[in-house]
Enzyme design. Structure first.
Site, PDB file in Angstrom:
ATOM      1  N   ARG B  76     -16.171  10.339 -29.964  1.00  0.00           N
ATOM      2  CA  ARG B  76     -16.527   9.740 -28.674  1.00  0.00           C
ATOM      3  C   ARG B  76     -17.788  10.370 -28.098  1.00  0.00           C
ATOM      4  O   ARG B  76     -18.628   9.695 -27.513  1.00  0.00           O
ATOM      5  CB  ARG B  76     -15.372   9.911 -27.687  1.00  0.00           C
ATOM      6  CG  ARG B  76     -14.214   8.979 -27.952  1.00  0.00           C
ATOM      7  CD  ARG B  76     -13.223   9.071 -26.799  1.00  0.00           C
ATOM      8  NE  ARG B  76     -12.235   8.017 -26.864  1.00  0.00           N
ATOM      9  CZ  ARG B  76     -11.110   8.084 -27.562  1.00  0.00           C
ATOM     10  NH1 ARG B  76     -10.842   9.164 -28.287  1.00  0.00           N
ATOM     11  NH2 ARG B  76     -10.266   7.088 -27.565  1.00  0.00           N
ATOM     12  N   TYR B  80     -21.115   8.741 -26.182  1.00  0.00           N
ATOM     13  CA  TYR B  80     -21.586   9.028 -24.818  1.00  0.00           C
ATOM     14  C   TYR B  80     -23.034   9.503 -24.828  1.00  0.00           C
ATOM     15  O   TYR B  80     -23.805   9.186 -23.930  1.00  0.00           O
ATOM     16  CB  TYR B  80     -20.675  10.059 -24.133  1.00  0.00           C
ATOM     17  CG  TYR B  80     -19.230   9.642 -24.186  1.00  0.00           C
ATOM     18  CD1 TYR B  80     -18.885   8.295 -24.061  1.00  0.00           C
ATOM     19  CD2 TYR B  80     -18.212  10.552 -24.410  1.00  0.00           C
ATOM     20  CE1 TYR B  80     -17.571   7.882 -24.148  1.00  0.00           C
ATOM     21  CE2 TYR B  80     -16.898  10.143 -24.497  1.00  0.00           C
ATOM     22  CZ  TYR B  80     -16.583   8.807 -24.368  1.00  0.00           C
ATOM     23  OH  TYR B  80     -15.289   8.410 -24.462  1.00  0.00           O
ATOM     24  N   TYR B 102     -16.744   1.596 -14.317  1.00  0.00           N
ATOM     25  CA  TYR B 102     -15.580   1.240 -13.493  1.00  0.00           C
ATOM     26  C   TYR B 102     -15.169   2.443 -12.656  1.00  0.00           C
ATOM     27  O   TYR B 102     -15.442   3.587 -13.016  1.00  0.00           O
ATOM     28  CB  TYR B 102     -14.430   0.698 -14.353  1.00  0.00           C
ATOM     29  CG  TYR B 102     -13.653   1.709 -15.157  1.00  0.00           C
ATOM     30  CD1 TYR B 102     -13.970   1.983 -16.477  1.00  0.00           C
ATOM     31  CD2 TYR B 102     -12.554   2.374 -14.606  1.00  0.00           C
ATOM     32  CE1 TYR B 102     -13.241   2.886 -17.222  1.00  0.00           C
ATOM     33  CE2 TYR B 102     -11.811   3.275 -15.344  1.00  0.00           C
ATOM     34  CZ  TYR B 102     -12.165   3.540 -16.657  1.00  0.00           C
ATOM     35  OH  TYR B 102     -11.443   4.444 -17.382  1.00  0.00           O
ATOM     36  N   HIS B 104     -15.309   5.214  -9.972  1.00  0.00           N
ATOM     37  CA  HIS B 104     -16.419   6.025  -9.452  1.00  0.00           C
ATOM     38  C   HIS B 104     -17.205   6.512 -10.661  1.00  0.00           C
ATOM     39  O   HIS B 104     -16.610   7.049 -11.599  1.00  0.00           O
ATOM     40  CB  HIS B 104     -15.820   7.206  -8.679  1.00  0.00           C
ATOM     41  CG  HIS B 104     -16.816   8.065  -7.967  1.00  0.00           C
ATOM     42  ND1 HIS B 104     -17.870   8.680  -8.613  1.00  0.00           N
ATOM     43  CD2 HIS B 104     -16.923   8.424  -6.660  1.00  0.00           C
ATOM     44  CE1 HIS B 104     -18.576   9.373  -7.728  1.00  0.00           C
ATOM     45  NE2 HIS B 104     -18.015   9.231  -6.538  1.00  0.00           N
ATOM     46  N   THR B 245      -2.604   7.444 -15.564  1.00  0.00           N
ATOM     47  CA  THR B 245      -2.799   8.802 -15.059  1.00  0.00           C
ATOM     48  C   THR B 245      -1.415   9.372 -14.753  1.00  0.00           C
ATOM     49  O   THR B 245      -0.539   8.655 -14.273  1.00  0.00           O
ATOM     50  CB  THR B 245      -3.687   8.752 -13.790  1.00  0.00           C
ATOM     51  OG1 THR B 245      -4.956   8.208 -14.157  1.00  0.00           O
ATOM     52  CG2 THR B 245      -3.897  10.109 -13.180  1.00  0.00           C
TER      53      THR B 245
HETATM   54  C1  LIG Z   1     -12.881   8.350 -18.291  1.00  0.00           C
HETATM   55  S1  LIG Z   1     -11.802   8.432 -16.942  1.00  0.00           S
HETATM   56  C2  LIG Z   1     -12.641   7.358 -15.833  1.00  0.00           C
HETATM   57  C3  LIG Z   1     -12.177   7.410 -14.417  1.00  0.00           C
HETATM   58  C4  LIG Z   1     -13.001   6.540 -13.488  1.00  0.00           C
HETATM   59  N1  LIG Z   1     -14.396   6.940 -13.512  1.00  0.00           N
HETATM   60  C5  LIG Z   1     -12.495   6.543 -12.057  1.00  0.00           C
HETATM   61  O1  LIG Z   1     -13.311   6.677 -11.148  1.00  0.00           O
HETATM   62  O2  LIG Z   1     -11.284   6.404 -11.828  1.00  0.00           O
HETATM   63  C6  LIG Z   1     -10.440   7.592 -17.636  1.00  0.00           C
HETATM   64  C7  LIG Z   1      -9.139   8.036 -17.019  1.00  0.00           C
HETATM   65  O3  LIG Z   1      -9.040   7.492 -15.721  1.00  0.00           O
HETATM   66  C8  LIG Z   1      -7.718   7.161 -15.432  1.00  0.00           C
HETATM   67  N2  LIG Z   1      -7.653   5.718 -15.229  1.00  0.00           N
HETATM   68  C9  LIG Z   1      -8.461   4.773 -15.748  1.00  0.00           C
HETATM   69  N3  LIG Z   1      -8.079   3.549 -15.352  1.00  0.00           N
HETATM   70  C10 LIG Z   1      -7.012   3.722 -14.557  1.00  0.00           C
HETATM   71  C11 LIG Z   1      -6.154   2.851 -13.837  1.00  0.00           C
HETATM   72  N4  LIG Z   1      -6.313   1.534 -13.856  1.00  0.00           N
HETATM   73  N5  LIG Z   1      -5.151   3.402 -13.129  1.00  0.00           N
HETATM   74  C12 LIG Z   1      -4.941   4.726 -13.098  1.00  0.00           C
HETATM   75  N6  LIG Z   1      -5.702   5.599 -13.756  1.00  0.00           N
HETATM   76  C13 LIG Z   1      -6.728   5.109 -14.471  1.00  0.00           C
HETATM   77  C14 LIG Z   1      -6.873   7.585 -16.643  1.00  0.00           C
HETATM   78  O4  LIG Z   1      -6.406   8.917 -16.403  1.00  0.00           O
HETATM   79  C15 LIG Z   1      -7.909   7.569 -17.736  1.00  0.00           C
HETATM   80  O5  LIG Z   1      -7.550   8.435 -18.793  1.00  0.00           O
END
Ligand SMILES: C[S@@+](CC[C@H](N)C(=O)[O-])C[C@H]1O[C@@H](n2cnc3c(N)ncnc32)[C@H](O)[C@@H]1O
Lengths: 83, 277
Positions: B76, B80, B102, B104, B245
């Site tokens: 990965r 990136y 998506y 923040h 999460t």
């Molecule tokens: C790479 S991070 C990105 C987070 C994103 N930038 C944000 O602001 O929430 C990916 C992680 O975010 C969390 N995540 C992503 N999509 C989610 C959702 N729909 N609901 C809850 N947690 C989410 C999960 O823990 C996942 O492993």
């Protein structure tokens, strides 16, 4: 007439539609001639029912977050390499 | 009339804005993020759903999806790094670049921070616009106020690989539990074995029967948040999605710090004495 993306945007921005009971939302969609896939997705709350609208795909058409190529772009291996 | 000094010809014109799309289609995109998208020469995207990608495509004629750079068996981190290179190539070419992520763009996201850092170091204008993240939705959907008990956030693999201090009197939020141990896309899933190690680690601070919450917020507005509850001991064998999460509520009461309280009481007494003197 709105297409499915326009409908999703409209539902997402409308306080009455976003949290409306499924039957009520589907009846609004039905009267406005929304697609069968959108009505099925709205009724069940299951976005995979929309995949026929996008022509499927490796992740079932549901998109980035799920499936092997889900967008999962944190530092989780970067920080190991950089430490 | 004084002539204003003209910018030298070699001043780079390119710029970079990393913006958040928020989590739920239609509900979270800020007017400012939308304006960045609409005004950009080139838009890059890493989004949660095909529907969101299609929505974005209507806001700018040149949207380039970063998702196809993930490849089976490819680490990965390589993907990136490529994302960063793609964004910077366009910035260096003098384009107004907007990268849309998506949630923040700066929360548990490596490439937006990295791209901004490099662009700035090269003298380009670069900044980030916040978006509504999974964290924000989590507080709303689970009814958690991070101020009530305190709240720690960890990337699950960092918790395994580093010595961190967990405070079980506060909330613990674990991100990226599903891809734990799988550094390459499509790698043989080591998830359950790695998650068992995670449970063993957490069991130093939490009883095995402690309730955990597996949370996923809605990404399309026809969905509801998914909130599943399980015992900590069951974490290795739960079906976990990459969009989920994991939250551990506090397992201990917040203990009063008697020594500090006594010190503060002394200070208050001194202040009182000063006032009455
Ligand atoms: C790479 S991070 C990105 C987070 C994103 N930038 C944000 O602001 O929430 C990916 C992680 O975010 C969390 N995540 C992503 N999509 C989610 C959702 N729909 N609901 C809850 N947690 C989410 C999960 O823990 C996942 O492993």
């Amino acid at each position: 007439m709105l297409d499915t993306i326009e409908w999703l945007e409209t539902i997402g921005q409308n306080a009455s539609l976003r949290h409306a009971p499924a039957e009520q939302l589907v009846s609004t969609l039905d009267q406005a001639g929304a697609s069968a896939a959108l009505k099925a997705a709205a009724m069940s709350g299951d976005k995979s029912k929309l995949s026929s609208e996008w022509g499927g795909g490796g992740d079932g058409g549901t998109g980035g977050g799920e499936g092997p190529f889900g967008v999962d772009h944190s530092s989780h291996s970067a920080w190991i390499d950089n430490d | 009339m004084t002539n204003l000094p003209l910018a030298p010809n070699d001043t780079p014109r390119g710029s970079l804005a990393c913006v958040g799309m928020g989590m739920t289609l239609g509900s979270h995109l800020t007017p400012l993020a939308r304006s960045h998208i609409e005004q950009a020469d080139v838009v890059f995207s890493a989004l949660s759903d095909v529907a969101v990608e299609k929505w974005l495509a209507r806001m700018n004629p040149d949207v380039r999806n970063l998702r196809p750079y993930y490849k089976e068996g490819k680490p990965r981190i390589e993907t990136y790094q490529e994302w960063v290179d793609l964004m910077l190539t366009e910035v260096r070419a003098g384009k107004r670049v907007c990268a849309v992520f998506y949630g923040h763009p700066g929360i548990f996201a490596w490439s937006p921070h990295k791209a901004i850092e490099i662009a700035r170091a090269e003298g380009f204008q670069a900044h980030m616009e916040p978006g509504i993240s999974a964290e924000d939705c989590l507080y709303a959907d689970l009814g958690i106020d991070p101020g009530s008990h305190g709240c720690q956030h960890f990337e699950a693999s960092q918790l395994l690989f580093s010595e961190r201090r967990i405070d079980p009197a506060g909330y613990l939020v674990l991100w990226q539990v599903a891809p734990l141990g799988n550094w390459s896309v499509g790698a043989f899933p080591k998830g359950p074995a790695y998650r068992q190690v995670l449970v063993d680690l957490l069991s130093q601070d939490y009883p095995l029967e402690h309730e955990i919450i597996i949370y996923r917020c809605a990404t399309l507005p026809i969905e509801k948040a998914s909130i599943r509850r399980a015992a900590l001991r069951d974490l290795p064998h739960l079906q976990l999605g990459t969009e989920e999460t994991v939250v551990l509520p506090p397992s201990q009461p917040v203990k009063p710090n008697l020594a500090i309280r006594a010190r503060l009481a002394e200070l208050d007494k001194l202040e009182q004495a000063d006032i009455s003197a």
